[in-house]
Design a protein around this motif. Structure first.
Motif, short mmCIF file in Angstrom:
data_model
loop_
_atom_site.label_atom_id
_atom_site.label_comp_id
_atom_site.label_asym_id
_atom_site.label_seq_id
_atom_site.Cartn_x
_atom_site.Cartn_y
_atom_site.Cartn_z
N LEU A 211 -6.65 -17.85 11.76
CA LEU A 211 -5.38 -18.72 12.27
C LEU A 211 -4.48 -19.14 11.10
N ALA A 212 -5.14 -19.25 9.90
CA ALA A 212 -3.92 -19.61 8.71
C ALA A 212 -3.06 -18.30 8.50
N ASP A 213 -3.58 -17.14 8.71
CA ASP A 213 -2.80 -15.96 8.57
C ASP A 213 -1.55 -15.72 9.58
N THR A 214 -2.17 -16.20 10.65
CA THR A 214 -1.28 -15.95 11.87
C THR A 214 -0.29 -17.02 12.34
N CYS A 215 -0.69 -18.18 12.26
CA CYS A 215 -0.10 -19.44 12.86
C CYS A 215 0.72 -20.25 11.97
N ASP A 216 1.50 -20.98 12.50
CA ASP A 216 2.68 -21.87 11.65
C ASP A 216 1.74 -23.09 11.65
#
Length: 335
Positions: A211-216
């Protein structure tokens, strides 16, 4: 106006289990919001509630505003239209979501025929375009699900979710059953489609690193509540809630031998939704719990620029005496 606003959402199953308790979230067009937490924390229930896909008899309270329209107040005909044209969902486990006895092209074309009132020829053309958009040859429309790899089936699910040009896509653990290389390809694909089509993305996962790599932005759920929210990378690297820190530390960091050879976990399991502990629900597992954590509930409050968390230790960070913090103080400081 935000694309999606969730206000004080409460979900209680017929068994009496309170799976979601007072959740507030907002998502703008073109934004990617991650929802993290262990199994049983309410993530998938939240996703199903957004499209009214919960079992009969489930009690749902609060508001779910999609483009300003309350999904919970819609008539069933309107809900059926919104489920494809306004918002769609990519379920985890594509093999279980796709019909094994129908060609994948027919399954993608079905909502196009129903909601866009396209001709069969027009639906076939659109299906081929969608498959190419997600990186598959249009000819794969004639394949059955068992003839495709796991990554290809997941691409079919994404193509199906985009079939009626929704503004919001909900992805519930979209890469759980995939190997690391295919997982990375699917995540990059989702990111590209969100950017190109100005979609809103709500992605659910237990993996903070993904999620940290994909989301804002990232919201961490525990026992049906959001206990921390903020910029995804900041929450992952410097969580302000003990549960967020525990989730982050559960995954080895690439290039960090200490985390590889001495991984840290979290003992126990999330509470039964029908028997949530009093006070802060995390206090029985919390390594820094105070006596008051078992009696005083905690609510989201300011935890830094664009950040909120629900932990009594935030008062100590701000220089306030922890024991003097009251519920009214906490609520008045919540944005």
């Amino acid at each position: 106006m935000n694309l999606l606003e969730v206000r004080d959402l409460e979900v209680t199953y017929p068994s009496g289990a309170a799976a979601v308790r007072g959740v507030d979230l907002a998502l703008a067009s073109g934004e990617k919001l991650g929802i993290a937490g262990e199994s049983g924390c309410g993530k998938s229930t939240l996703a199903l509630a957004l499209l009214r896909l919960l079992p009969a008899g489930t009690r749902v309270g609060g508001e779910i505003l999609l483009d300003g329209e309350d999904v919970l107040a819609m008539k069933w005909g309107r809900v059926r239209a919104v489920r494809w044209a306004g918002a769609s969902i990519v379920f985890q486990g594509a093999m279980h979501s796709l019909n094994a006895v129908h060609r994948v092209g027919d399954q993608i074309a079905e909502p196009i025929l129903l909601h866009r009132r396209a001709t069969p020829a027009g639906a076939r053309k659109k299906t081929g375009e969608l498959l190419e958009q997600v990186g598959l040859p249009a000819a794969r429309a004639d394949a059955y699900p068992h003839e495709l790899s796991g990554g290809q089936r997941q691409r079919v699910m994404i193509a199906m979710a985009l079939a009626c040009d929704p503004r919001l896509v909900i992805a519930d653990e979209p890469t759980t059953a995939l190997d690391v290389m295919i997982q990375a390809q699917i995540l990059r694909l989702i990111e590209r489609l969100v950017s190109e089509q100005d979609l809103g993305l709500l992605m659910i996962s237990h993996d903070l690193a993904v999620l940290a790599d994909t989301c804002d932005r990232l919201a961490v759920m525990y026992a049906g509540r959001v206990v921390e929210e903020g910029p995804a990378r900041q929450v992952y690297e410097d969580a302000r809630h003990p549960y967020g820190r525990a989730l982050s530390e559960a995954f080895p960091r690439i290039g960090d031998p200490a985390s590889r050879f001495a991984p840290r976990g979290l003992a126990g399991d999330p509470p039964d939704p029908s028997a949530v502990p009093s006070g802060c629900a995390f206090h029985p597992r919390c390594p820094v719990a105070l006596d008051l954590c078992g009696t005083r509930d905690q609510f989201l409050r300011d935890a830094g620029p664009r950040r909120r968390a629900a932990c009594v230790h935030l008062d100590a960070r701000a220089g306030a005496p922890e024991a003097e913090t009251t519920e009214d103080d906490v609520r008045s400081s919540t944005p």
